[in-house]
Design a protein around this motif. Structure first.
Motif, PDB file in Angstrom:
ATOM      1  N   GLU A   1      46.222  40.936  48.253  1.00 42.35           N
ATOM      2  CA  GLU A   1      45.571  41.746  47.204  1.00 42.35           C
ATOM      3  C   GLU A   1      44.464  42.508  47.871  1.00 42.35           C
ATOM      4  OE1 GLU A   1      46.402  38.858  43.211  1.00 42.35           O
ATOM      5  OE2 GLU A   1      44.889  38.399  44.579  1.00 42.35           O
TER       6      GLU A   1
ATOM      7  N   ARG B   1      37.726  36.408  46.052  1.00 34.54           N
ATOM      8  CA  ARG B   1      38.685  35.548  45.118  1.00 34.54           C
ATOM      9  C   ARG B   1      40.114  36.001  45.127  1.00 34.54           C
ATOM     10  NH1 ARG B   1      36.910  31.230  42.372  1.00 34.54           N
ATOM     11  NH2 ARG B   1      34.748  30.847  42.518  1.00 34.54           N
ATOM     12  N   LEU B   2      40.287  37.147  45.777  1.00 29.93           N
ATOM     13  CA  LEU B   2      41.463  37.753  45.871  1.00 29.93           C
ATOM     14  C   LEU B   2      42.279  37.434  47.020  1.00 29.93           C
ATOM     15  CD1 LEU B   2      40.525  41.701  45.396  1.00 29.93           C
ATOM     16  CD2 LEU B   2      41.304  40.201  43.711  1.00 29.93           C
TER      17      LEU B   2
ATOM     18  N   SER C   1      33.856  42.888  41.842  1.00 31.15           N
ATOM     19  CA  SER C   1      35.045  42.716  41.356  1.00 31.15           C
ATOM     20  C   SER C   1      35.853  43.634  41.989  1.00 31.15           C
ATOM     21  CB  SER C   1      35.012  42.815  39.815  1.00 31.15           C
ATOM     22  OG  SER C   1      34.706  44.223  39.447  1.00 31.15           O
ATOM     23  N   CYS C   2      37.072  43.406  41.815  1.00 32.12           N
ATOM     24  CA  CYS C   2      38.176  44.526  42.341  1.00 32.12           C
ATOM     25  C   CYS C   2      37.853  45.658  41.845  1.00 32.12           C
ATOM     26  CB  CYS C   2      39.512  43.717  41.611  1.00 32.12           C
ATOM     27  SG  CYS C   2      40.970  44.897  42.017  1.00 32.12           S
TER      28      CYS C   2
ATOM     29  N   HIS D   1      38.979  42.014  37.158  1.00 30.70           N
ATOM     30  CA  HIS D   1      37.730  41.184  36.914  1.00 30.70           C
ATOM     31  C   HIS D   1      37.478  40.335  37.918  1.00 30.70           C
ATOM     32  CE1 HIS D   1      37.120  44.029  34.004  1.00 30.70           C
ATOM     33  NE2 HIS D   1      38.040  43.449  33.030  1.00 30.70           N
ATOM     34  N   SER D   2      38.288  40.142  38.865  1.00 35.65           N
ATOM     35  CA  SER D   2      38.041  38.928  39.904  1.00 35.65           C
ATOM     36  C   SER D   2      37.103  39.272  40.959  1.00 35.65           C
ATOM     37  CB  SER D   2      39.473  38.542  40.440  1.00 35.65           C
ATOM     38  OG  SER D   2      40.320  38.010  39.432  1.00 35.65           O
ATOM     39  N   GLN D   3      36.483  38.534  41.473  1.00 34.62           N
ATOM     40  CA  GLN D   3      35.683  38.956  42.462  1.00 34.62           C
ATOM     41  C   GLN D   3      36.454  39.033  44.065  1.00 34.62           C
ATOM     42  OE1 GLN D   3      32.282  35.837  42.750  1.00 34.62           O
ATOM     43  NE2 GLN D   3      31.658  36.802  44.776  1.00 34.62           N
TER      44      GLN D   3
ATOM     45  N   GLU E   1      45.844  43.061  37.058  1.00 36.82           N
ATOM     46  CA  GLU E   1      45.742  41.656  36.530  1.00 36.82           C
ATOM     47  C   GLU E   1      44.439  41.093  37.016  1.00 36.82           C
ATOM     48  OE1 GLU E   1      49.104  39.200  37.589  1.00 36.82           O
ATOM     49  OE2 GLU E   1      50.347  40.890  36.831  1.00 36.82           O
ATOM     50  N   ARG E   2      43.984  41.547  38.279  1.00 37.57           N
ATOM     51  CA  ARG E   2      42.988  41.009  38.976  1.00 37.57           C
ATOM     52  C   ARG E   2      41.519  41.713  38.906  1.00 37.57           C
ATOM     53  NH1 ARG E   2      42.476  36.427  40.551  1.00 37.57           N
ATOM     54  NH2 ARG E   2      42.817  36.047  42.721  1.00 37.57           N
TER      55      ARG E   2
END
Ligand SMILES: Nc1ncnc2c1ncn2[C@@H]1O[C@H](COP(=O)(O)OP(=O)(O)OP(=O)(O)O)[C@@H](O)[C@H]1O
Ligand SMILES: [Mg+2]
Length: 241
Positions: free
Chosen positions: A146, A141-142, A101-102, A136-138, A133-134
């Motif tokens: 980003e 997926r950014l 994740s980020c 928890h994004s993998q 905001e991101r």
């Protein structure tokens, strides 16, 4: 060993030569960057800009000449020791871990023992709200923008004060490029020293204090922001801008 004083350059390169195997790519590069400056290294494809950054980090084959970081000679040092002098290199390929994740990416980098503390994750999020905001994004997926911010943020986590940024605006939409320009301005306000390689002259022009232009592994032009207008014809000729 030299000790850094207020007039010691953050980066001083003298007659730097570098090779990839048998291939002689840098032919005597000279460049001096003062603490807190934003300097742009321009040049056509294949001019040797990435190789200059890699040579600063000790990532090419053989290198010869002098590269001083805060007055410390690094030409014979290994890459990890150079990094520990407070140098952060953001390569063109960014180096984000796509399966993490980020936030995991931000927790990964080692903190350098430079005496300057790296930014905490919370400080990073305050500076880059879209990364918050991101969080928890993998990685995969950014968006490209980003990922680019995350790549720079990771370096800020280490405590590096001299940032080497290779083509951060490449392939990104204009609105993202504007956000990256604000990031560079923010880094300048916080006292970081920035050396950016750029193909995107319009991005670099309003941001840099000084410009260097490379051709065939040599610096062929150097000038300050105040000379930019008068240098446009020669830049046009050298870069086609
Ligand atoms: N790993 C390598 N092995 C051999 N030659 C290389 C290697 N990497 C780059 N070169 C050569 O070194 C020269 C300079 O390349 P470099 O990547 O520094 O250029 P650049 O200015 O960053 O341009 P761009 O990023 O647009 O390709 C080129 O002639 C390139 O072909
Ligand atoms: Mg390059």
């Amino acid at each position: 060993m030299a000790t850094a004083s207020s007039n010691t350059p953050a980066l001083e390169i003298r007659n730097l030569e570098a090779w990839y195997g048998e291939s002689h790519v840098l032919h005597g590069v000279d460049m001096v960057v003062q603490p807190g400056e934003v300097v742009t290294l321009l040049g056509r494809n294949g001019a040797g800009r990435t190789t200059t950054m890699r040579a600063i980090m000790g990532l090419t084959g053989a290198r010869r000449g002098s590269v001083q970081i805060n007055g410390v000679e690094t030409i014979a040092m290994a890459t990890h020791r150079i990094a520990h002098l407070g140098v952060g290199y953001c390569p063109e390929e960014r180096g984000i871990f796509s399966s993490l994740s980020c936030e995991e990416n931000l927790l990964l980098p080692p903190v350098l023992n430079t005496g300057r503390k790296g930014m905490s994750v919370e400080e990073i999020y305050a500076m880059f709200p879209n990364l918050a905001e991101r969080r928890h994004s993998q990685g995969t997926r950014l968006s490209g923008g980003e990922q680019q911010m995350l790549a720079v943020a990771r370096i800020l986590r280490t405590g590096a004060q001299l940032l080497l940024l290779d083509e951060i605006s490449e392939g990104l939409a204009p609105v993202i490029v504007q956000a990256l320009a604000r990031m560079i301005t923010m880094l300048r306000e916080r006292g970081y020293t920035v050396v950016m390689v750029e193909q995107n002259f319009r991005f670099a022009a309003p941001l840099a204090d000084r410009f260097y232009v490379m051709e065939h592994g040599r610096i062929v032009e150097r000038f300050g922001a105040s000379e930019l207008q008068e240098k446009m014809p020669v830049l046009n000729q050298l870069l086609g801008v």
